[in-house]
Motif scaffolding. Structure first.
Motif, PDB file in Angstrom:
ATOM      1  N   ARG A  96       0.823  -1.217   0.000  1.00 18.59           N
ATOM      2  CA  ARG A  96       0.000   0.000   0.000  1.00 18.59           C
ATOM      3  C   ARG A  96       0.851   1.259   0.000  1.00 18.59           C
ATOM      4  N   ILE A  97       0.233   2.320  -0.493  1.00 19.44           N
ATOM      5  CA  ILE A  97       0.819   3.657  -0.414  1.00 19.44           C
ATOM      6  C   ILE A  97      -0.313   4.609  -0.026  1.00 19.44           C
ATOM      7  N   ALA A  98       0.015   5.588   0.816  1.00 18.62           N
ATOM      8  CA  ALA A  98      -0.953   6.617   1.206  1.00 18.62           C
ATOM      9  C   ALA A  98      -0.593   7.900   0.482  1.00 18.62           C
ATOM     10  N   LEU A  99      -1.590   8.511  -0.143  1.00 20.09           N
ATOM     11  CA  LEU A  99      -1.405   9.748  -0.900  1.00 20.09           C
ATOM     12  C   LEU A  99      -2.401  10.781  -0.398  1.00 20.09           C
ATOM     13  N   THR A 100      -1.953  12.034  -0.289  1.00 19.75           N
ATOM     14  CA  THR A 100      -2.837  13.117   0.136  1.00 19.75           C
ATOM     15  C   THR A 100      -2.640  14.308  -0.779  1.00 19.75           C
ATOM     16  N   ALA A 101      -3.753  14.892  -1.187  1.00 12.59           N
ATOM     17  CA  ALA A 101      -3.724  16.087  -2.027  1.00 12.59           C
ATOM     18  C   ALA A 101      -4.593  17.152  -1.372  1.00 12.59           C
ATOM     19  N   GLY A 102      -4.002  18.324  -1.117  1.00 16.00           N
ATOM     20  CA  GLY A 102      -4.744  19.425  -0.523  1.00 16.00           C
ATOM     21  C   GLY A 102      -5.123  20.493  -1.520  1.00 16.00           C
ATOM     22  N   ASN A 103      -4.569  20.378  -2.742  1.00 15.86           N
ATOM     23  CA  ASN A 103      -4.893  21.333  -3.800  1.00 15.86           C
ATOM     24  C   ASN A 103      -4.591  20.658  -5.145  1.00 15.86           C
ATOM     25  N   PRO A 104      -5.032  21.238  -6.251  1.00 16.94           N
ATOM     26  CA  PRO A 104      -4.826  20.602  -7.563  1.00 16.94           C
ATOM     27  C   PRO A 104      -3.350  20.357  -7.910  1.00 16.94           C
ATOM     28  N   GLN A 105      -2.467  21.223  -7.447  1.00 15.36           N
ATOM     29  CA  GLN A 105      -1.045  21.032  -7.745  1.00 15.36           C
ATOM     30  C   GLN A 105      -0.508  19.781  -7.042  1.00 15.36           C
ATOM     31  N   ASP A 106      -0.911  19.578  -5.783  1.00 17.21           N
ATOM     32  CA  ASP A 106      -0.529  18.359  -5.059  1.00 17.21           C
ATOM     33  C   ASP A 106      -1.023  17.135  -5.814  1.00 17.21           C
ATOM     34  N   ALA A 107      -2.289  17.194  -6.222  1.00 15.82           N
ATOM     35  CA  ALA A 107      -2.902  16.049  -6.888  1.00 15.82           C
ATOM     36  C   ALA A 107      -2.198  15.733  -8.202  1.00 15.82           C
ATOM     37  N   ALA A 108      -1.844  16.766  -8.945  1.00 11.37           N
ATOM     38  CA  ALA A 108      -1.143  16.541 -10.214  1.00 11.37           C
ATOM     39  C   ALA A 108       0.218  15.886  -9.968  1.00 11.37           C
ATOM     40  N   ALA A 109       0.900  16.294  -8.910  1.00 13.45           N
ATOM     41  CA  ALA A 109       2.200  15.709  -8.585  1.00 13.45           C
ATOM     42  C   ALA A 109       2.069  14.250  -8.151  1.00 13.45           C
ATOM     43  N   LEU A 110       0.917  13.870  -7.619  1.00 15.56           N
ATOM     44  CA  LEU A 110       0.711  12.491  -7.176  1.00 15.56           C
ATOM     45  C   LEU A 110       0.670  11.495  -8.335  1.00 15.56           C
ATOM     46  N   GLN A 111       0.415  11.973  -9.548  1.00 16.77           N
ATOM     47  CA  GLN A 111       0.357  11.063 -10.687  1.00 16.77           C
ATOM     48  C   GLN A 111       1.688  10.326 -10.845  1.00 16.77           C
ATOM     49  N   ALA A 112       2.797  11.037 -10.692  1.00 17.83           N
ATOM     50  CA  ALA A 112       4.114  10.400 -10.815  1.00 17.83           C
ATOM     51  C   ALA A 112       4.319   9.372  -9.706  1.00 17.83           C
ATOM     52  N   GLN A 113       3.907   9.703  -8.477  1.00 16.03           N
ATOM     53  CA  GLN A 113       4.025   8.745  -7.371  1.00 16.03           C
ATOM     54  C   GLN A 113       3.166   7.514  -7.625  1.00 16.03           C
ATOM     55  N   LEU A 114       1.965   7.740  -8.097  1.00 12.51           N
ATOM     56  CA  LEU A 114       1.059   6.632  -8.379  1.00 12.51           C
ATOM     57  C   LEU A 114       1.627   5.747  -9.491  1.00 12.51           C
ATOM     58  N   ARG A 115       2.160   6.354 -10.517  1.00 13.82           N
ATOM     59  CA  ARG A 115       2.746   5.604 -11.625  1.00 13.82           C
ATOM     60  C   ARG A 115       3.928   4.758 -11.133  1.00 13.82           C
ATOM     61  N   THR A 116       4.806   5.353 -10.333  1.00 17.19           N
ATOM     62  CA  THR A 116       5.965   4.631  -9.808  1.00 17.19           C
ATOM     63  C   THR A 116       5.519   3.480  -8.908  1.00 17.19           C
ATOM     64  N   PHE A 117       4.511   3.732  -8.087  1.00 17.24           N
ATOM     65  CA  PHE A 117       4.016   2.704  -7.174  1.00 17.24           C
ATOM     66  C   PHE A 117       3.367   1.543  -7.921  1.00 17.24           C
ATOM     67  N   LEU A 118       2.517   1.860  -8.894  1.00 16.30           N
ATOM     68  CA  LEU A 118       1.790   0.800  -9.605  1.00 16.30           C
ATOM     69  C   LEU A 118       2.624   0.138 -10.691  1.00 16.30           C
ATOM     70  N   ARG A 119       3.689   0.790 -11.121  1.00 13.08           N
ATOM     71  CA  ARG A 119       4.607   0.218 -12.116  1.00 13.08           C
ATOM     72  C   ARG A 119       5.986   0.060 -11.466  1.00 13.08           C
ATOM     73  N   PRO A 120       6.128  -0.887 -10.542  1.00  9.08           N
ATOM     74  CA  PRO A 120       7.404  -1.020  -9.852  1.00  9.08           C
ATOM     75  C   PRO A 120       8.566  -1.391 -10.775  1.00  9.08           C
ATOM     76  N   ASP A 121       8.234  -1.806 -11.998  1.00  5.99           N
ATOM     77  CA  ASP A 121       9.299  -2.104 -12.966  1.00  5.99           C
ATOM     78  C   ASP A 121       9.925  -0.823 -13.501  1.00  5.99           C
ATOM     79  N   GLY A 122       9.281   0.340 -13.184  1.00  6.40           N
ATOM     80  CA  GLY A 122       9.825   1.629 -13.605  1.00  6.40           C
ATOM     81  C   GLY A 122       9.519   1.982 -15.042  1.00  6.40           C
ATOM     82  N   LEU A 123       8.783   1.163 -15.746  1.00  8.89           N
ATOM     83  CA  LEU A 123       8.506   1.436 -17.158  1.00  8.89           C
ATOM     84  C   LEU A 123       7.299   2.334 -17.300  1.00  8.89           C
ATOM     85  N   ASP A 124       7.483   3.423 -18.010  1.00 10.10           N
ATOM     86  CA  ASP A 124       6.383   4.344 -18.319  1.00 10.10           C
ATOM     87  C   ASP A 124       5.910   3.977 -19.719  1.00 10.10           C
ATOM     88  N   ARG A 125       4.708   3.454 -19.805  1.00 10.70           N
ATOM     89  CA  ARG A 125       4.214   2.955 -21.095  1.00 10.70           C
ATOM     90  C   ARG A 125       3.310   3.951 -21.796  1.00 10.70           C
TER      91      ARG A 125
END
Length: 126
Positions: A96-125
């Motif tokens: 699991r990973i916990a993510l928090t967004a308090g504004n749209p900029q935080d939320a946009a930055a979470l996309q990279a964290q989510l991608r890294t977490f869900l794609r542990p192979d590091g491949l951006d497809r």
């Protein structure tokens, strides 16, 4: 089964509303249509109907995973405009990973964290 789970850190009624909103948002996406389902908590004695405590996305691999990451990130940006959103995301292996967004900029930055977490192979497809 490749299932990604989203759980919200909020009071039960708010978590239910956020969970239903995310599942509807994802199911409205052409690439994800029908892949999101609600995990329900049985009703308490004397209550009618249960509450959704998580959104589960089935078959989250390949192009579906890419659509899931993008769709969830856009959804978070939209919600973070009016409130703080805290979500726990679980991979199929239970990590699991916990993510928090308090504004749209935080939320946009979470996309990279989510991608890294869900794609542990590091491949951006994308």
């Amino acid at each position: 089964m490749n299932t990604v789970t989203f759980e919200f850190d909020a009071p039960a009624d708010d978590a239910d509303a956020l969970t239903r909103s995310l599942a509807d948002w994802l199911n409205d996406d052409e690439d994800l249509s029908g892949s999101a389902r609600l995990r329900m908590v049985p009703p308490a004695p004397g209550e009618q109907g249960g509450l959704a405590d998580a959104a589960e996305v089935i078959g989250a691999v390949g192009p579906v995973l890419d659509a899931l990451i993008s769709g969830a990130a856009v959804w978070l940006v939209q919600r973070a405009r009016s409130r703080r959103v805290s979500v726990r995301v679980s991979r199929p292996d239970g990590t699991r990973i916990a993510l928090t967004a308090g504004n749209p900029q935080d939320a946009a930055a979470l996309q990279a964290q989510l991608r890294t977490f869900l794609r542990p192979d590091g491949l951006d497809r994308n």
